[in-house]
Design a protein around this motif. Structure first.
Motif, PDB file in Angstrom:
ATOM      1  N   HIS A 211      51.618  17.597  25.763  1.00 20.81           N
ATOM      2  CA  HIS A 211      52.824  16.920  26.248  1.00 20.81           C
ATOM      3  C   HIS A 211      53.764  18.055  26.703  1.00 20.81           C
ATOM      4  CE1 HIS A 211      56.053  14.207  26.790  1.00 20.81           C
ATOM      5  NE2 HIS A 211      56.107  13.630  25.603  1.00 20.81           N
TER       6      HIS A 211
ATOM      7  N   GLN B  82      57.660  17.965  26.835  1.00 20.27           N
ATOM      8  CA  GLN B  82      58.284  17.881  25.506  1.00 20.27           C
ATOM      9  C   GLN B  82      58.464  19.289  24.927  1.00 20.27           C
ATOM     10  OE1 GLN B  82      59.333  15.049  23.638  1.00 20.27           O
ATOM     11  NE2 GLN B  82      60.257  16.593  22.327  1.00 20.27           N
TER      12      GLN B  82
ATOM     13  N   PRO C  70      60.663  14.895  18.017  1.00 27.09           N
ATOM     14  CA  PRO C  70      60.493  14.481  19.416  1.00 27.09           C
ATOM     15  C   PRO C  70      60.818  12.998  19.635  1.00 27.09           C
ATOM     16  CG  PRO C  70      58.350  14.666  18.334  1.00 27.09           C
ATOM     17  CD  PRO C  70      59.374  15.183  17.359  1.00 27.09           C
ATOM     18  N   GLY C  71      60.856  12.221  18.534  1.00 25.27           N
ATOM     19  CA  GLY C  71      60.997  10.774  18.658  1.00 25.27           C
ATOM     20  C   GLY C  71      59.677  10.167  19.103  1.00 25.27           C
ATOM     21  N   PRO C  72      59.446   8.904  18.844  1.00 18.76           N
ATOM     22  CA  PRO C  72      60.288   8.020  18.037  1.00 18.76           C
ATOM     23  C   PRO C  72      60.181   8.357  16.548  1.00 18.76           C
ATOM     24  CG  PRO C  72      58.284   6.879  18.762  1.00 18.76           C
ATOM     25  CD  PRO C  72      58.274   8.210  19.421  1.00 18.76           C
TER      26      PRO C  72
ATOM     27  N   ASP D 118      53.089   3.379  25.567  1.00 17.66           N
ATOM     28  CA  ASP D 118      54.527   3.124  25.428  1.00 17.66           C
ATOM     29  C   ASP D 118      55.343   4.408  25.512  1.00 17.66           C
ATOM     30  OD1 ASP D 118      53.787   0.544  24.983  1.00 17.66           O
ATOM     31  OD2 ASP D 118      54.004   0.639  22.799  1.00 17.66           O
ATOM     32  N   SER D 119      56.572   4.258  25.948  1.00 18.89           N
ATOM     33  CA  SER D 119      57.480   5.395  25.999  1.00 18.89           C
ATOM     34  C   SER D 119      58.908   4.898  26.126  1.00 18.89           C
ATOM     35  CB  SER D 119      57.151   6.278  27.207  1.00 18.89           C
ATOM     36  OG  SER D 119      58.147   7.266  27.394  1.00 18.89           O
ATOM     37  N   THR D 120      59.824   5.597  25.479  1.00 18.84           N
ATOM     38  CA  THR D 120      61.251   5.366  25.727  1.00 18.84           C
ATOM     39  C   THR D 120      61.832   6.592  26.427  1.00 18.84           C
ATOM     40  OG1 THR D 120      61.488   3.938  23.804  1.00 18.84           O
ATOM     41  CG2 THR D 120      63.506   4.946  24.642  1.00 18.84           C
ATOM     42  N   ARG D 121      61.769   7.743  25.744  1.00 19.37           N
ATOM     43  CA  ARG D 121      62.424   8.956  26.227  1.00 19.37           C
ATOM     44  C   ARG D 121      61.789   9.521  27.497  1.00 19.37           C
ATOM     45  NH1 ARG D 121      63.306   8.350  20.975  1.00 19.37           N
ATOM     46  NH2 ARG D 121      61.216   7.515  21.169  1.00 19.37           N
ATOM     47  N   THR D 122      60.477   9.707  27.491  1.00 16.04           N
ATOM     48  CA  THR D 122      59.835  10.428  28.589  1.00 16.04           C
ATOM     49  C   THR D 122      59.942   9.639  29.897  1.00 16.04           C
ATOM     50  OG1 THR D 122      58.294  11.229  26.919  1.00 16.04           O
ATOM     51  CG2 THR D 122      57.725  11.668  29.211  1.00 16.04           C
TER      52      THR D 122
ATOM     53  N   ARG E  96      51.118   9.171  31.689  1.00 17.89           N
ATOM     54  CA  ARG E  96      50.855   9.143  30.245  1.00 17.89           C
ATOM     55  C   ARG E  96      49.630   8.271  30.012  1.00 17.89           C
ATOM     56  NH1 ARG E  96      55.123   8.277  25.433  1.00 17.89           N
ATOM     57  NH2 ARG E  96      55.476  10.431  26.048  1.00 17.89           N
TER      58      ARG E  96
HETATM   59  N1   CP Z   1      58.931  12.233  22.596  1.00 16.69           N
HETATM   60  C1   CP Z   1      58.392  11.281  23.377  1.00 16.69           C
HETATM   61  O1   CP Z   1      57.440  11.508  24.125  1.00 16.69           O
HETATM   62  O2   CP Z   1      59.020  10.055  23.287  1.00 16.69           O
HETATM   63  P1   CP Z   1      58.542   8.713  24.049  1.00 16.69           P
HETATM   64  O3   CP Z   1      57.200   8.363  23.488  1.00 16.69           O
HETATM   65  O4   CP Z   1      59.609   7.694  23.731  1.00 16.69           O
HETATM   66  O5   CP Z   1      58.462   9.033  25.518  1.00 16.69           O
END
Ligand code: CP
Length: 308
Positions: free
Chosen positions: A132, A135, A259-261, A51-55, A104
């Motif tokens: 990562h 990041q 870094p989130g989440p 899963d990922s939102t930002r990357t 990823r």
């Molecule tokens: N920081 C980071 O990698 O966020 P995601 O998992 O949302 O991509």
């Protein structure tokens, strides 16, 4: 190199050009401008097995702002679910003449394996507990813009270091750039190998945060805790959560990063996460787009050639 697989052993002369170019992309993005000629006709595939939102979103934006054709492969609806191996998926994407492959994967080393099998430039978007790299580059850009330089700063990385590829990439980058890195967390979440990376280890938050310039908080990665002890959220926050009282141990005006989440109330209190002056968490996200534009730009032009 044609690829960006990790930052371990990377010399500052190879790190700085990414940050310098990303600075120019911050300005371009703020002016709502694009540079669509740069990657016109090139294909970027986002291949995310986790899963990922930002990357994922920021690589998509970065690719599109530079004119690439961007495809997001959703693994949950792909033939991976029918038993196709990673290498067969790679061969398929290779045959489609992919130029940039952003990967990823839950397995450490998966992007490096793919890099041996495809003609595309492979960019590691997070592999297991390994690295990562984008990041850490975006974190470095955020700090550099706020503090002027990374050299001489004291940076605390707090929490579940054991499972964190973000922590490892940041340790490699920050120590290379002359920062002093402290790692703070319970002994169960700080493996012995971390101590060999040139960091100071603390098991007490108040002691570890004393006088630091930057605090990086990490999420408790329960999904990677198999068989071991999983701390309860309440217990964890009591000893290792960042609240206003603990933030006051750091240098006045110290930066708060994540870094989130985020898991509010587990590793970080909302008052600190949303601190109007000291939290730079949304700035990190903004820098993420610029850094990924810089990485796509340099790799696609073959400019990241400097030897380590
Ligand atoms: N920081 C980071 O990698 O966020 P995601 O998992 O949302 O991509």
């Amino acid at each position: 190199s044609r690829h960006l697989l990790g930052l371990q052993g990377m010399h500052p002369t190879r790190i700085e050009p990414f940050l310098d170019l990303a600075e120019s992309y911050v300005l371009l993005n703020r002016q709502r401008k694009t540079q669509r000629d740069l990657l016109r006709g090139r294909t970027l595939i986002n291949l995310f097995f986790e899963d990922s939102t930002r990357t994922r979103t920021s690589f998509e934006l970065a690719g599109k702002r530079l004119g690439a054709d961007v495809i997001n492969m959703t693994v949950s609806t792909s033939s991976v679910n029918k038993g196709e191996t990673l290498l067969d998926t790679a061969a398929t994407l290779n045959a489609m003449r992919t130029d940039l492959l952003v990967v990823r994967h839950a397995q450490s080393g998966a992007p490096a394996l793919l890099a041996q099998k495809v003609e595309a430039s492979v960019i590691n978007a997070g592999d297991g507990t390994h690295e990562h790299p984008t990041q850490a580059l975006l974190d470095a850009l955020t700090i550099r813009r706020r503090c002027g330089s990374l050299a001489g700063l004291v940076v605390a990385i707090c929490g579940d270091v054991a499972h964190s590829r973000v922590a490892r990439s940041n340790i490699h980058l920050l120590t290379a750039m002359g920062s002093r890195v402290r790692v703070i967390g319970p002994p169960t979440l700080i493996p012995a190998e971390i101590e060999r990376l040139g960091v100071e280890v603390f098991h007490d938050m108040d002691q570890g945060l004393d006088g630091v310039d930057v605090i990086m908080m990490l999420r408790l990665q329960r999904e990677r805790m198999t068989g071991g002890l999983v701390p309860s959220a309440r217990e964890y926050f009591r000893f290792f959560g960042l609240d206003a009282a603990r933030l006051a141990r750091a240098k006045p005006g110290a930066l708060v990063m994540h870094p989130g989440p985020m898991n509010r109330g587990v590793e970080i209190d909302s008052q600190v996460a949303d601190h109007p002056e000291q939290s730079v968490i949304q700035e990190q996200v903004e820098m993420g787009v610029a850094v990924r534009m810089a990485v796509l730009d340099r790799l696609s032009r073959g400019q990241d050639r400097t030897d380590r």
